[in-house]
Design an enzyme around this catalytic site. Structure first.
Site, PDB file in Angstrom:
ATOM      1  N   PHE A   1       0.827  -1.212   0.000  1.00  0.00           N
ATOM      2  CA  PHE A   1       0.000   0.000   0.000  1.00  0.00           C
ATOM      3  C   PHE A   1       0.859   1.258   0.000  1.00  0.00           C
ATOM      4  CE2 PHE A   1      -2.341  -3.329   2.109  1.00  0.00           C
ATOM      5  CZ  PHE A   1      -3.666  -3.174   1.706  1.00  0.00           C
ATOM      6  N   ASP A   2       0.467   2.221  -0.836  1.00  0.00           N
ATOM      7  CA  ASP A   2       0.937   3.584  -0.651  1.00  0.00           C
ATOM      8  C   ASP A   2       0.269   4.131   0.616  1.00  0.00           C
ATOM      9  OD1 ASP A   2       1.929   6.256  -1.303  1.00  0.00           O
ATOM     10  OD2 ASP A   2      -0.159   6.697  -1.806  1.00  0.00           O
ATOM     11  N   VAL A   3       0.824   5.191   1.183  1.00  0.00           N
ATOM     12  CA  VAL A   3       0.295   5.723   2.447  1.00  0.00           C
ATOM     13  C   VAL A   3      -0.475   7.033   2.255  1.00  0.00           C
ATOM     14  CG1 VAL A   3       0.894   6.542   4.763  1.00  0.00           C
ATOM     15  CG2 VAL A   3       2.098   4.564   3.777  1.00  0.00           C
TER      16      VAL A   3
ATOM     17  N   MET B   1      -1.539  -1.012  -4.158  1.00  0.00           N
ATOM     18  CA  MET B   1      -2.680  -0.087  -4.032  1.00  0.00           C
ATOM     19  C   MET B   1      -2.200   1.346  -3.847  1.00  0.00           C
ATOM     20  SD  MET B   1      -4.076  -3.083  -3.318  1.00  0.00           S
ATOM     21  CE  MET B   1      -2.934  -3.410  -1.985  1.00  0.00           C
TER      22      MET B   1
ATOM     23  N   THR C   1      -3.746   7.415   0.248  1.00  0.00           N
ATOM     24  CA  THR C   1      -4.299   6.069   0.022  1.00  0.00           C
ATOM     25  C   THR C   1      -4.871   5.511   1.322  1.00  0.00           C
ATOM     26  OG1 THR C   1      -2.722   5.720  -1.754  1.00  0.00           O
ATOM     27  CG2 THR C   1      -3.757   3.748  -0.814  1.00  0.00           C
TER      28      THR C   1
END
Lengths: 221, 221
Positions: free
Chosen positions: A10-12, A173, A15
């Site tokens: 995951f991007d942070v 994501m 997101t």
């Protein structure tokens, strides 16, 4: 559809957490100007990371975050002092997670879960802790370890090395079109969390899946 | 102050010609929406060139210009067809030079004068011809020859190779803060044409001189 996926990456910023949740603190300090400050701040933060990457003038993202904030306040003609900057930086370590995030991560805990961020650890780790998301992740990956920002191939390669998986085993994501394009160009399977209902970026790098929020990834369970 | 300067190197888009002079054609095709189209179009055009550089997915700037226009029209919910795109691309080959440009170039003709642009030759050369600026320049340098966009060091190196001078012998002019920063990082003397009275970019790469329009460079005569 989950047969080959071993890790969810995951991007942070944007997101998992809402970068515009600093608006409130901006509004406190600069009356009613929170929205325009937040938008330009985020835009310049991205621009400065891209420019520094291309110029070969790397700086940790925490410095870029302060530099872009300084530029924003000057451009919008707001007087500020160091206390203002520190308060806003602190707010940036306390961004709010989107409402569905914890519930979704909980349901995906049987997979390997990790984040990869352009944020340096001095801002990324407090944020992940303060947002209550830390228990869900096997790895917190910061590109600052190798000083190559996303969307360079080197940044996504580093995530593979940390996770010990192959690129086609990763579902990536992000809500950021530029990040999804970079990850797709690199060879990840990509799920674009299109929170703002934007058009697909015109880069010939279409995401594998598009969801309006993180709940969409539950179909990869 | 001109003792060591052998070549004057100019950026084109925004520096010699006004990228927002497409507003008129945009307004014709999309009633009263010219300004917002022109702003987002230019912003995405930059972003796409930066992203493609970082991803290692080079495309000529003419394609990026069309892609960013497509994104812009979709994002702003305008229906369009291929004729619209071609008319706007044609307008982009006919951008207006800023009013002082010809007079200044005329007065600097005793120096070596050149442009370096991210634009590919299929859009850059018609623009330089249509704007009447061609007779002033010894070299029209397009980064498309080496497929490395500004602000990479490779792009500015290419200009040196074409001009046959050393980096400290170049005075570089741009209205774009990102371009001035890249050129300064590379080692050119820089003159920022600050047409919009913006703050200096917070990149620790200050320009040598700042002028509000191109007349300022006459002091390097």
């Amino acid at each position: 559809m989950n047969s080959t996926i071993k890790a969810l990456l995951f991007d942070v910023y944007g997101t998992l957490v809402d970068v515009h949740s600093v608006e409130e603190k901006c509004n406190e300090l600069f009356k009613d100007k929170g929205k325009e400050i937040s938008i330009l701040w985020h835009q310049k933060q991205l621009e400065y990371s891209f420019l520094r990457q291309m110029m070969g003038q790397y700086e940790p993202f925490i410095n870029i975050t302060l530099d872009s904030l300084r530029y924003t306040l000057k451009k919008l003609n707001h007087d500020y002092d160091n206390d203002n900057l520190q308060l806003l930086l602190e707010a940036y370590k306390n961004l709010s997670p989107y409402q569905e995030v914890k519930s979704v991560l909980k349901q995906m805990k049987h997979k390997k879960l990790a984040v990869i961020s352009n944020g340096s650890r001095d801002m990324l780790e407090p944020l992940i802790q303060n947002s209550g998301l830390e228990p869900f992740f096997d790895e917190i990956i910061s590109v600052d370890d190798i000083k190559q920002f996303k969307p360079t191939p080197a940044s996504y390669t580093y995530a593979l090395n940390v996770l010990g998986v192959e690129r086609e085993e990763v579902l990536f994501m992000s809500s950021n079109g530029w990040d999804i394009s970079g990850a797709r160009s690199f060879g990840f399977k990509t799920a674009w969390i299109n929170r703002e209902n934007s058009p697909i970026e015109e880069l010939n790098l279409k995401p594998r899946s598009i969801y309006q929020d993180l709940n969409g990834i539950l179909e990869w369970k």
